[in-house]
Design an enzyme around this catalytic site. Structure first.
Site, PDB file in Angstrom:
ATOM      1  CG  ASP A   8      -1.458  -2.492   0.094  1.00 21.85           C
ATOM      2  OD1 ASP A   8      -2.130  -1.472   0.305  1.00 21.85           O
ATOM      3  OD2 ASP A   8      -1.303  -3.404   0.924  1.00 21.85           O
TER       4      ASP A   8
ATOM      5  CE  LYS B 194      -6.939  -1.142  -4.693  1.00 21.51           C
ATOM      6  NZ  LYS B 194      -5.780  -1.752  -4.058  1.00 21.51           N
TER       7      LYS B 194
ATOM      8  N   GLY C   5      -6.005   3.071   1.456  1.00 19.20           N
ATOM      9  CA  GLY C   5      -4.990   4.123   1.418  1.00 19.20           C
ATOM     10  C   GLY C   5      -4.380   4.088   0.038  1.00 19.20           C
ATOM     11  CG  HIS C   6      -6.602   3.821  -3.185  1.00 13.23           C
ATOM     12  ND1 HIS C   6      -7.696   3.707  -3.990  1.00 13.23           N
ATOM     13  CD2 HIS C   6      -6.562   2.679  -2.451  1.00 13.23           C
ATOM     14  CE1 HIS C   6      -8.312   2.566  -3.737  1.00 13.23           C
ATOM     15  NE2 HIS C   6      -7.636   1.930  -2.799  1.00 13.23           N
TER      16      HIS C   6
ATOM     17  CD  GLN D  58     -10.028  -2.501   1.323  1.00  6.14           C
ATOM     18  OE1 GLN D  58     -11.122  -2.508   0.815  1.00  6.14           O
ATOM     19  NE2 GLN D  58      -9.638  -1.511   2.109  1.00  6.14           N
TER      20      GLN D  58
ATOM     21  CB  THR E 271       7.630   2.537 -16.065  1.00  5.35           C
ATOM     22  OG1 THR E 271       7.064   3.859 -16.157  1.00  5.35           O
ATOM     23  CG2 THR E 271       7.222   1.728 -17.285  1.00  5.35           C
TER      24      THR E 271
HETATM   25  P1  GDP Z   1      -3.250   1.085  -3.719  1.00  4.78           P
HETATM   26  O1  GDP Z   1      -3.848   1.069  -2.359  1.00  4.78           O
HETATM   27  O2  GDP Z   1      -3.605  -0.074  -4.564  1.00  4.78           O
HETATM   28  O3  GDP Z   1      -3.433   2.399  -4.429  1.00  4.78           O
HETATM   29  O4  GDP Z   1      -1.700   0.950  -3.476  1.00  4.78           O
HETATM   30  P2  GDP Z   1      -0.702   1.775  -2.513  1.00  4.78           P
HETATM   31  O5  GDP Z   1      -1.232   3.013  -1.955  1.00  4.78           O
HETATM   32  O6  GDP Z   1      -0.067   0.796  -1.617  1.00  4.78           O
HETATM   33  O7  GDP Z   1       0.274   2.293  -3.637  1.00  4.78           O
HETATM   34  C1  GDP Z   1       1.272   1.649  -4.146  1.00  4.78           C
HETATM   35  C2  GDP Z   1       2.510   2.519  -4.032  1.00  4.78           C
HETATM   36  O8  GDP Z   1       3.364   2.098  -5.048  1.00  4.78           O
HETATM   37  C3  GDP Z   1       2.283   4.016  -4.260  1.00  4.78           C
HETATM   38  O9  GDP Z   1       3.228   4.743  -3.511  1.00  4.78           O
HETATM   39  C4  GDP Z   1       2.549   4.194  -5.728  1.00  4.78           C
HETATM   40  O10 GDP Z   1       3.028   5.483  -6.085  1.00  4.78           O
HETATM   41  C5  GDP Z   1       3.628   3.167  -5.920  1.00  4.78           C
HETATM   42  N1  GDP Z   1       3.618   2.611  -7.265  1.00  4.78           N
HETATM   43  C6  GDP Z   1       2.559   2.382  -8.079  1.00  4.78           C
HETATM   44  N2  GDP Z   1       2.984   1.840  -9.226  1.00  4.78           N
HETATM   45  C7  GDP Z   1       4.330   1.735  -9.135  1.00  4.78           C
HETATM   46  C8  GDP Z   1       5.334   1.243 -10.003  1.00  4.78           C
HETATM   47  O11 GDP Z   1       5.077   0.767 -11.099  1.00  4.78           O
HETATM   48  N3  GDP Z   1       6.615   1.291  -9.536  1.00  4.78           N
HETATM   49  C9  GDP Z   1       6.948   1.769  -8.323  1.00  4.78           C
HETATM   50  N4  GDP Z   1       8.217   1.770  -7.957  1.00  4.78           N
HETATM   51  N5  GDP Z   1       6.021   2.249  -7.479  1.00  4.78           N
HETATM   52  C10 GDP Z   1       4.727   2.219  -7.884  1.00  4.78           C
END
Ligand code: GDP
Length: 407
Positions: free
Chosen positions: A12, A15, A39-40, A213, A392
């Site tokens: 999360d 990525k 879940g990206h 992950q 950001t």
């Molecule tokens: P993943 O599984 O690693 O892709 O992570 P998630 O699906 O949990 O995604 C992370 C969430 O945080 C997504 O809704 C992104 O749009 C959001 N996100 C990613 N980078 C940033 C950031 O720098 N700031 C904020 N506020 N949200 C972010």
């Protein structure tokens, strides 16, 4: 050019967004591990997409998406996701290919996942119950069904009947109706690519490998047994595509704080209103299950560990904007353990017994604040790896290339 984007924490980290942003400089994005437990989340303007199985390629671009043999595929989730993506990118189907060697998650795998979690009681791992672990187990048991099997239906029926019979005996799962399953799942054969074709395409293209992950959830070097069943460390790239490849960049993504879903040790976890604040600011609820994520401060010993075992060559920090306006930010700089101070845990079994040591840094109003600049430089120096970008905000293009000397 070949690079891998992977998580340096417990997943999360953002990525999907980072992969999507970087994908425009590549020809193919390749998923190498995991399944629909990932879940990206990718936000384009007001449109939000969650990639469970399809690689996070920039939609409406020429970038292709391949799924390697190291991924286990839930065909229903795959088709539903394609349908969703098609509404934004009408030709997405032509860009997606699945290795004939990828394994298929069957309904009985989901049943087994639930049963095992229930039987473990207090010792449960907190899986997403999507059948990922049991699908990998059947792969190792030489009972698995592969995407390529849907090209030879007569032999497939025999294989399905064997796995159904054994699983019913061992786990009491519902007997499978092979013909019905084939009718539903056969569609996967349209996307199948043979290993030699996938290998040649990968060798002759600019490729971005997308991890799922995070390193701390890797089956081997993660917080076992509270891990996922795939090889989500960078080492999983070779296993997950089935042949060796030289990578130019190992891009590790981490959040400015820490979260974790499911059970297992978490030294910098905070509780009560402090946790609630981080969770609400960061919208820390699982993209796959909606579960509230456990939250805590940035943990440098764990980040150093993840960097060491992954070969990380550059880092990207995400979600620092979530901390905007907090007056002081805590960072764990070391652990007290059995009368010693540890900079890096030698193994992750020690996490149950460590006491985190914190440094308190000045908070920042926004990401232009010099205090934020100091924070990024501090983390980069303490971990010993260059920061290439800082994210950001949530959207794909909310990101800046980090140049360490612009203060
Ligand atoms: P993943 O599984 O690693 O892709 O992570 P998630 O699906 O949990 O995604 C992370 C969430 O945080 C997504 O809704 C992104 O749009 C959001 N996100 C990613 N980078 C940033 C950031 O720098 N700031 C904020 N506020 N949200 C972010």
């Amino acid at each position: 050019m070949k690079a891998v984007v992977f998580g340096l924490q417990w997943g999360d980290e953002g990525k999907g967004k980072i992969t999507t942003y970087l994908s425009r400089e590549y020809d193919i994005v390749v998923r190498y591990s995991g399944g629909s437990n990932a879940g990206h989340t990718v936000e384009y303007g007001d449109v939000k997409i969650i990639h469970h199985l399809i690689p996070s390629l920039h939609l409406n671009s020429s970038v292709k998406g391949y799924i390697g043999p190291g991924v286990v595929i839930d065909v229903e989730v795959f088709m539903k996701e394609l349908e969703e993506l098609r509404s934004i990118d009408p030709v997405v189907d032509e860009k997606i290919r699945v290795s004939s060697l990828s394994h298929i998650v069957l309904p009985l795998h989901k049943e087994i996942d639930g049963k095992l979690e229930d039987m473990k009681g207090e010792a449960r791992v907190g899986t997403t119950r999507r059948g990922i672990g049991p699908a990998y187990a059947d792969k190792a048991n030489r009972l698995g069904i592969r995407a390529g099997d849907f090209r030879n239906l007569e032999r497939l029926i025999e294989k399905l009947e064997l796995i159904s019979r054994i699983s019913e005996k061992l786990y009491g799962t519902t007997p499978m109706n092979s013909r019905e399953l084939i009718q539903k799942y056969e569609v996967i054969s349209r996307y199948v690519l043979d290993p030699i074709d996938m290998k040649r395409d990968i060798e002759n293209s600019r490729v971005l490998f997308e991890g799922t992950q995070g390193v701390l959830l890797d089956l081997d070097v993660g917080t076992y047994p509270y891990v996922t069943s795939g090889h989500c460390n960078t080492t999983g790239v070779w296993v997950g595509i089935g042949f060796p490849v030289k990578l130019d960049k190992y891009i590790g993504v981490f959040k400015a704080y820490t979260t974790r879903v499911g059970e297992g040790p978490f030294p910098t976890e905070v509780m009560g209103s402090e946790a609630e604040e981080l969770r609400n600011r960061g919208k820390e609820f699982g993209a796959t299950t909606g579960r509230p994520r456990r939250c805590g401060w940035l943990d440098l010993p764990l980040l150093r560990y993840a960097v060491e075992v992954s070969g990380c060559t550059e880092m990207i920090m995400t979600k620092a904007d979530v901390l905007n306006g907090i007056s002081e930010v805590k960072v764990c700089v070391g652990y007290r353990y059995n009368g010693r101070i540890l900079d890096v845990p030698p193994n992750l079994d020690v996490l149950d017994d460590v006491k985190p040591m914190y440094e308190t840094l000045k908070g920042w109003k926004d990401l232009d604040d010099p205090n934020f600049h100091e924070f990024v430089e501090y983390v980069s120096k303490m971990v010993g790896v260059t920061m290439s970008h800082v994210s950001t905000g949530p959207r794909v293009d909310d990101i800046e290339i980090w140049s360490g000397d612009d203060d």
